[in-house]
Write an enzyme that holds these catalytic residues in place. Structure first.
Site, PDB file in Angstrom:
ATOM      1  CG  MET A  95      -1.947  -1.320   1.479  1.00 11.40           C
ATOM      2  SD  MET A  95      -2.969  -1.170   2.875  1.00 11.40           S
ATOM      3  CE  MET A  95      -4.002   0.299   2.492  1.00 11.40           C
ATOM      4  CG  HIS A  96       0.757   3.302   2.671  1.00  6.86           C
ATOM      5  ND1 HIS A  96      -0.613   3.606   2.659  1.00  6.86           N
ATOM      6  CD2 HIS A  96       0.892   2.342   3.378  1.00  6.86           C
ATOM      7  CE1 HIS A  96      -1.200   2.841   3.896  1.00  6.86           C
ATOM      8  NE2 HIS A  96      -0.235   2.272   4.359  1.00  6.86           N
ATOM      9  CG  ASP A 126       0.256  -5.117   1.798  1.00  9.88           C
ATOM     10  OD1 ASP A 126      -0.815  -4.380   2.420  1.00  9.88           O
ATOM     11  OD2 ASP A 126       1.120  -4.994   1.943  1.00  9.88           O
TER      12      ASP A 126
END
Length: 484
Positions: free
Chosen positions: A81-82, A236
């Site tokens: 992520m991110h 995830d």
């Protein structure tokens, strides 16, 4: 049920998993990825390497399991992520992706993090989130910022290659600081604050919905049928929750990967940003979850492994079957800063209480206890909202019975280990692909795997670990004062 394919884009590898008609994995392939660290606190990855890795795993599956791959009707995506993947008008990346564990945008995150942002997003604006990274690019690489056509999360850049569609989904989007997490839509106000517009965001779908279909060129190249649907998928951790059937309040999972995650579904949207716990959308429609994160879990054991020049499994494997009272040595696992509960990108780890007889086993125990205490921090941060009664253990660290028994005692919660098998994010992604392909109720698909072993808290050690946790908590403010 049709065959489905889960693609899990991790930081260190991309994994492909084919799931058969009985819901069990039938074939898998993985390809390694590398991370570049061009400066202190920076962490980047070339998005084109994800495409190369995906081509490699699909080619391997075509070569080794052509019949299974040909039966795939749905694909699900999972990813770290991110990450800020900046894409130009031509659909190509403008620069390397700035990853989740990159802390360069701490200043920008602090400026964005205020009462308005927390009210909209339900979260602290952490330096690892995507929005502050774009503000950093605007300030330090304006020539690149001006060319941004769309900002994609890592798995969604993979989706662009697979389908030609610029799409994301709720669980991953919630980690950007641009999402109205309660409303499950982009926030025009948060976009405005980072000098972006809705036109530079991907279209949003739920994780179980169809986001597009596999491009015909790729279907023909790798031996898949026409019209294979690609689900929205998940970040995830939400994908891992789907893989182990964690979707109801009172359940949860404990991930001991490079980072550590304590994930608990929530009955509704009930954010608690002041605790530094994440409140994100679940990959399943109408659900949310809370997530405490420690940045160095199994990563701490990897650090010790390199220091002592001994494999992680050898270090943990030498410990006794039964846990004992905590040692004098104590470890703060802030090797890359910390998220929950401190939101401190600059703090770093410390090892205290060393004695003349401190040996490898004592150091290993101290590191494992330190990570367990950091997970206790995550539990306490979310305790008022969604305290679990059972946690499913996943990730590399779950291979250690000693660690799972330690965590059960420190968290005072039953920890269970699934039977041997693949129940991670790739399976969760494949399950989301099945939902998209069939339209079936996710509740009938996101089932919990059989349990191989349960670890109960050691009641006789509760008081001693409680006292050790108190000492652990006292270390951070002392360390922060020294670092100031």
């Amino acid at each position: 049920m049709p065959y489905t394919l889960g693609l899990d884009l991790g930081t260190s590898s991309l994994k492909a998993l084919i799931v058969g008609e009985d819901g069990k994995p039938v074939a898998s392939a993985s390809e390694s990825l590398s991370v570049e660290r061009p400066a202190f606190g920076w962490s980047e990855q070339n998005p084109e390497s994800w495409i190369v890795a995906c081509e490699a795993v699909l080619s391997r599956l075509k070569s080794e399991h052509p019949d299974a791959l040909a039966k795939v009707a749905g694909i699900g995506l999972s990813g770290h992520m991110h990450g800020a993947t900046l894409v130009g008008e031509d659909g190509r990346p403008l620069r390397p992706c700035i990853l989740w564990n990159d802390t360069r945008s701490a200043k920008e995150a602090a400026e964005l993090d205020d009462a308005e942002a927390r009210a909209i997003t339900g979260n602290i604006v952490f330096p690892g989130f995507t929005a502050p990274k774009l503000d950093w690019v605007r300030r330090h690489e304006p020539e690149i910022f001006d060319k941004v056509s769309v900002v994609l999360l890592p798995k969604d850049y993979l989706r662009l290659w697979l389908t030609g569609e610029r799409v994301s989904e709720m669980s991953d989007a919630a980690g950007t600081a641009w999402l109205d997490t309660g409303g499950r839509d982009w926030s025009d106000r948060m976009l405005e604050r980072t000098h972006l517009t809705r036109s530079q965001m991907p279209r949003l779908v739920e994780g179980t919905e169809v986001s597009g279909t596999l491009r015909g060129e790729l279907a023909e190249r790798f031996g898949l049928g026409r019209g294979v649907v690609v689900a929205g998928g998940a970040g995830d951790n939400a994908a891992s929750a789907c893989g182990v059937g964690v979707s109801e309040p009172g359940s949860g999972f404990l991930s001991l990967g490079t980072s550590g995650v304590l994930f608990t579904p929530a009955a509704g949207y009930d954010p608690a940003p002041d605790t530094a716990i994440h409140t994100f959308c679940h990959a399943l429609p109408g659900l949310w979850h809370q997530m405490g994160v420690t940045l160095s879990a199994a990563g701490s054991i990897d650090w010790l492994s390199k220091l002592l020049k001994e494999a992680p499994g050898d270090l943990t494997g030498r410990l006794p079957q039964e846990i004992s009272a905590p040692g004098r040595e104590m470890f703060l696992p802030y090797l890359s800063g910390e998220r929950t509960p401190h939101n401190d990108a600059e703090i770093r780890g410390v090892l205290t209480g060393l004695q003349s007889d401190t040996d490898r086993d004592a150091l290993t125990r101290a590191v494992m206890e330190g990570v367990a205490f950091s997970m206790r921090d995550c539990l306490e941060a979310g305790a008022a909202n969604a305290r679990p009664t059972r946690l499913v253990a996943v990730g590399a660290g779950s291979r250690s019975p000693y660690w799972l028994s330690l965590l059960a005692t420190v968290l005072d919660t039953q920890v269970v280990l699934p039977e041997a098998g693949d129940f991670g994010a790739a399976l969760g992604a494949a399950r989301l692909g099945l939902c998209a392909a069939t339209g079936d109720d996710p509740a009938t698909i996101m089932t919990m795997p059989p349990i191989a072993r349960s670890f109960e808290p050691k009641a006789e050690l509760r008081a001693e670990f409680g006292e050790a946790y108190r000492r652990y908590r006292d270390l951070y403010p002392a360390l922060r004062a020294l670092a100031s």
